[in-house]
Design a protein around this motif. Structure first.
Motif, PDB file in Angstrom:
ATOM      1  N   PHE A   1       0.848  -1.192   0.000  1.00 45.49           N
ATOM      2  CA  PHE A   1       0.000   0.000   0.000  1.00 45.49           C
ATOM      3  C   PHE A   1       0.883   1.242   0.000  1.00 45.49           C
ATOM      4  O   PHE A   1       1.831   1.335   0.782  1.00 45.49           O
ATOM      5  N   ARG A   2       0.561   2.194  -0.860  1.00 45.11           N
ATOM      6  CA  ARG A   2       1.321   3.436  -0.826  1.00 45.11           C
ATOM      7  C   ARG A   2       1.016   4.132   0.508  1.00 45.11           C
ATOM      8  O   ARG A   2      -0.155   4.332   0.864  1.00 45.11           O
ATOM      9  N   VAL A   3       2.060   4.498   1.231  1.00 44.56           N
ATOM     10  CA  VAL A   3       1.892   4.996   2.594  1.00 44.56           C
ATOM     11  C   VAL A   3       1.017   6.236   2.634  1.00 44.56           C
ATOM     12  O   VAL A   3       0.126   6.357   3.488  1.00 44.56           O
ATOM     13  N   ILE A   4       1.229   7.161   1.729  1.00 44.92           N
ATOM     14  CA  ILE A   4       0.437   8.390   1.761  1.00 44.92           C
ATOM     15  C   ILE A   4      -1.039   8.102   1.504  1.00 44.92           C
ATOM     16  O   ILE A   4      -1.922   8.743   2.076  1.00 44.92           O
ATOM     17  N   ASP A   5      -1.345   7.109   0.653  1.00 46.08           N
ATOM     18  CA  ASP A   5      -2.738   6.752   0.408  1.00 46.08           C
ATOM     19  C   ASP A   5      -3.370   6.141   1.652  1.00 46.08           C
ATOM     20  O   ASP A   5      -4.507   6.467   2.011  1.00 46.08           O
ATOM     21  N   ALA A   6      -2.638   5.220   2.300  1.00 42.74           N
ATOM     22  CA  ALA A   6      -3.169   4.574   3.496  1.00 42.74           C
ATOM     23  C   ALA A   6      -3.428   5.589   4.602  1.00 42.74           C
ATOM     24  O   ALA A   6      -4.494   5.593   5.241  1.00 42.74           O
ATOM     25  N   LEU A   7      -2.454   6.466   4.845  1.00 41.80           N
ATOM     26  CA  LEU A   7      -2.606   7.443   5.919  1.00 41.80           C
ATOM     27  C   LEU A   7      -3.703   8.450   5.610  1.00 41.80           C
ATOM     28  O   LEU A   7      -4.469   8.845   6.498  1.00 41.80           O
ATOM     29  N   ALA A   8      -3.806   8.885   4.357  1.00 39.83           N
ATOM     30  CA  ALA A   8      -4.870   9.820   3.999  1.00 39.83           C
ATOM     31  C   ALA A   8      -6.241   9.166   4.132  1.00 39.83           C
ATOM     32  O   ALA A   8      -7.196   9.784   4.641  1.00 39.83           O
ATOM     33  N   THR A   9      -6.349   7.925   3.704  1.00 40.37           N
ATOM     34  CA  THR A   9      -7.626   7.215   3.822  1.00 40.37           C
ATOM     35  C   THR A   9      -8.059   7.127   5.277  1.00 40.37           C
ATOM     36  O   THR A   9      -9.231   7.355   5.612  1.00 40.37           O
ATOM     37  N   LEU A  10      -7.129   6.808   6.168  1.00 38.81           N
ATOM     38  CA  LEU A  10      -7.477   6.641   7.576  1.00 38.81           C
ATOM     39  C   LEU A  10      -7.617   7.989   8.297  1.00 38.81           C
ATOM     40  O   LEU A  10      -8.228   8.062   9.360  1.00 38.81           O
ATOM     41  N   THR A  11      -7.066   9.032   7.706  1.00 38.63           N
ATOM     42  CA  THR A  11      -7.260  10.377   8.251  1.00 38.63           C
ATOM     43  C   THR A  11      -8.636  10.933   7.908  1.00 38.63           C
ATOM     44  O   THR A  11      -9.324  11.495   8.766  1.00 38.63           O
ATOM     45  N   PHE A  12      -9.050  10.751   6.669  1.00 33.71           N
ATOM     46  CA  PHE A  12     -10.277  11.389   6.199  1.00 33.71           C
ATOM     47  C   PHE A  12     -11.465  10.434   6.081  1.00 33.71           C
ATOM     48  O   PHE A  12     -12.607  10.897   5.993  1.00 33.71           O
ATOM     49  N   ASP A  13     -11.208   9.130   6.100  1.00 37.60           N
ATOM     50  CA  ASP A  13     -12.298   8.166   5.915  1.00 37.60           C
ATOM     51  C   ASP A  13     -12.188   6.997   6.892  1.00 37.60           C
ATOM     52  O   ASP A  13     -12.486   5.855   6.525  1.00 37.60           O
TER      53      ASP A  13
ATOM     54  N   PRO B   1       7.057   5.704  -0.959  1.00 40.34           N
ATOM     55  CA  PRO B   1       7.139   4.559  -0.047  1.00 40.34           C
ATOM     56  C   PRO B   1       5.874   3.705  -0.019  1.00 40.34           C
ATOM     57  O   PRO B   1       4.752   4.216  -0.030  1.00 40.34           O
ATOM     58  N   LEU B   2       6.085   2.407   0.062  1.00 41.13           N
ATOM     59  CA  LEU B   2       5.011   1.447   0.269  1.00 41.13           C
ATOM     60  C   LEU B   2       5.101   0.898   1.679  1.00 41.13           C
ATOM     61  O   LEU B   2       6.183   0.818   2.272  1.00 41.13           O
ATOM     62  N   GLY B   3       3.959   0.490   2.219  1.00 35.54           N
ATOM     63  CA  GLY B   3       3.938  -0.083   3.559  1.00 35.54           C
ATOM     64  C   GLY B   3       2.667  -0.852   3.800  1.00 35.54           C
ATOM     65  O   GLY B   3       2.020  -1.331   2.868  1.00 35.54           O
ATOM     66  N   SER B   4       2.284  -0.961   5.056  1.00 34.96           N
ATOM     67  CA  SER B   4       1.085  -1.703   5.427  1.00 34.96           C
ATOM     68  C   SER B   4      -0.163  -0.865   5.170  1.00 34.96           C
ATOM     69  O   SER B   4      -0.084   0.327   4.876  1.00 34.96           O
ATOM     70  N   TYR B   5      -1.326  -1.483   5.332  1.00 36.88           N
ATOM     71  CA  TYR B   5      -2.579  -0.744   5.138  1.00 36.88           C
ATOM     72  C   TYR B   5      -2.781   0.321   6.215  1.00 36.88           C
ATOM     73  O   TYR B   5      -3.628   1.203   6.067  1.00 36.88           O
ATOM     74  N   ALA B   6      -1.991   0.256   7.294  1.00 34.36           N
ATOM     75  CA  ALA B   6      -2.060   1.281   8.335  1.00 34.36           C
ATOM     76  C   ALA B   6      -0.959   2.331   8.185  1.00 34.36           C
ATOM     77  O   ALA B   6      -0.885   3.251   8.987  1.00 34.36           O
ATOM     78  N   GLY B   7      -0.101   2.202   7.170  1.00 34.86           N
ATOM     79  CA  GLY B   7       0.946   3.186   6.946  1.00 34.86           C
ATOM     80  C   GLY B   7       2.261   2.875   7.616  1.00 34.86           C
ATOM     81  O   GLY B   7       3.137   3.750   7.700  1.00 34.86           O
ATOM     82  N   ALA B   8       2.458   1.634   8.096  1.00 31.15           N
ATOM     83  CA  ALA B   8       3.727   1.250   8.712  1.00 31.15           C
ATOM     84  C   ALA B   8       4.756   0.942   7.632  1.00 31.15           C
ATOM     85  O   ALA B   8       4.422   0.394   6.586  1.00 31.15           O
TER      86      ALA B   8
END
Length: 366
Positions: free
Chosen positions: A157-169, A205-212
């Motif tokens: 998961f792209r880290v910025i996508d995961a973190l944005a998703t969990l920030t706004f949704d 950067p890629l990481g986990s679905y939680a942005g790790a």
């Protein structure tokens, strides 16, 4: 607002500029695009299209002293990942925990063999970290093995996508939705601040679905606080430098109160009249002296009676306890057991880390 073509053009330009700065090592953009294409469907929603995301970007830029256009551009190029909110939801109520099943996910021949190779490659570094930080090699080896099989599975998961998703949704039906969403808002800020400060490309950067991120799966805040340049090459690389990974994991444990020389747990013998409700009430938080532990019917064995600190009674369930053979298992967890749970708030996780490290150590000796 940007059109889709403008977004893609801006994304290409910003990625090129950030990659040229390159102070922190990250996976290549080409590798990320190929891996992301395999793991994620084509994005449908850019956060540039969301007024709340752009307001957040402006507020963050003001709070952090960052260029507003840069923050808006980065958050605007993040995309909503529809599967991520569902992955954050806890299992349905009534789902029985099963320690044996959980353990089998992490303690297996493939992971043990990979752990032996990791230990052999890094024997000197693990010894240096133990000498400097007091964290035994088997604990570091257990963490990296449980998290990513020593870098083999670091997330798609792209880290910025995961973190944005969990920030706004973030899913509102989560029992701790407000607190967890606030956590991810801070992580997104930490991630972008780190990228701006170091020259890392936030879109790469890629990481986990939680942005790790990386071999140890550090969240951005943990990277900022505990990641260290342990190989001395002038940069922190938790994706490729096993030396940086080892030093950073050990530093993380020290930062959370690791006590050198203290065992993580002891076997425990429970009396028939043990006060189980009282003993289990603090969960994984060490709350009982050895004497008070024994007075409530829990006797720490194998030298546990002389343990100078506190204990927690750790219960490891094995499915439906009404079925024969499914009785829970128990250990007396120490302050160092609790420190391992700071990495992941789970006694099952902590025991898996401990057991994997022990199994790798036994394989090394064998």
């Amino acid at each position: 607002m940007f059109t889709r073509t403008e977004l893609l053009n801006r994304r290409h330009l910003l990625a090129t500029l950030c990659a040229a700065a390159g102070a922190v090592s990250t996976p290549s953009i080409a590798q990320n695009r190929a891996r992301r294409a395999r793991s994620e469907p084509a994005p449908e929603t850019y956060y540039a299209e969301r007024a709340d995301a752009m307001r957040f970007a402006d507020d963050m830029a003001a709070r952090r002293g960052l260029p507003a256009d840069w923050v808006r551009g980065m958050i605007g190029q993040a995309v909503f990942l529809p599967n991520v909110p569902r992955l954050m939801l806890p299992p349905p109520r009534g789902t029985a925990k099963n320690w044996r099943v959980y353990r089998s996910r992490f303690i297996d021949p493939v992971r043990i063999r990979a752990g032996v190779r990791f230990w052999e490659r890094n024997r000197a570094t693990l010894a240096r970290a133990e000498s400097q930080f007091g964290v035994p090699p088997e604990i570091v080896v257990g963490i990296v093995g449980v998290e990513t099989i020593y870098g083999q599975v670091m997330g798609n998961f792209r880290v910025i996508d995961a973190l944005a998703t969990l920030t706004f949704d973030f899913p509102p039906q989560h029992p701790r939705a407000q607190a967890r969403q606030a956590f991810f808002q801070d992580e997104l800020e930490q991630f972008l601040s780190l990228a701006q400060r170091t020259g890392m490309d936030p879109l790469s950067p890629l990481g986990s679905y939680a942005g790790a991120m990386g071999m140890p799966q550090f969240m951005p805040s943990s990277w900022v606080r505990y990641a260290i340049d342990y190989d001395g090459d002038g940069r922190i690389d938790l994706w490729n430098s096993e030396t940086d990974v080892i030093g950073s994991v050990a530093n993380y444990f020290v930062g959370h109160g690791w006590q050198p020389g203290l065992r993580t747990h002891y076997p425990v013998r429970l009396a028939p009249e043990a006060q189980m409700d009282t003993l289990l009430a603090p969960d994984i938080l060490p709350s009982f002296s050895a004497d008070s532990f024994a007075a409530k019917g829990a006797l720490a064995m194998d030298g546990g009676l002389s343990h100078p600190g506190k204990f927690a009674l750790i219960e490891l369930q094995n499915g439906d306890p009404a079925r024969p053979g499914n009785e829970p298992e128990y250990v007396a967890g120490t302050e160092n057991f609790y420190v391992i749970t700071r990495y992941n708030w789970s006694s099952y996780y902590a025991m898996s880390v401990i057991d994997l490290g022990q199994e790798v150590m036994l394989a090394m000796r064998g």
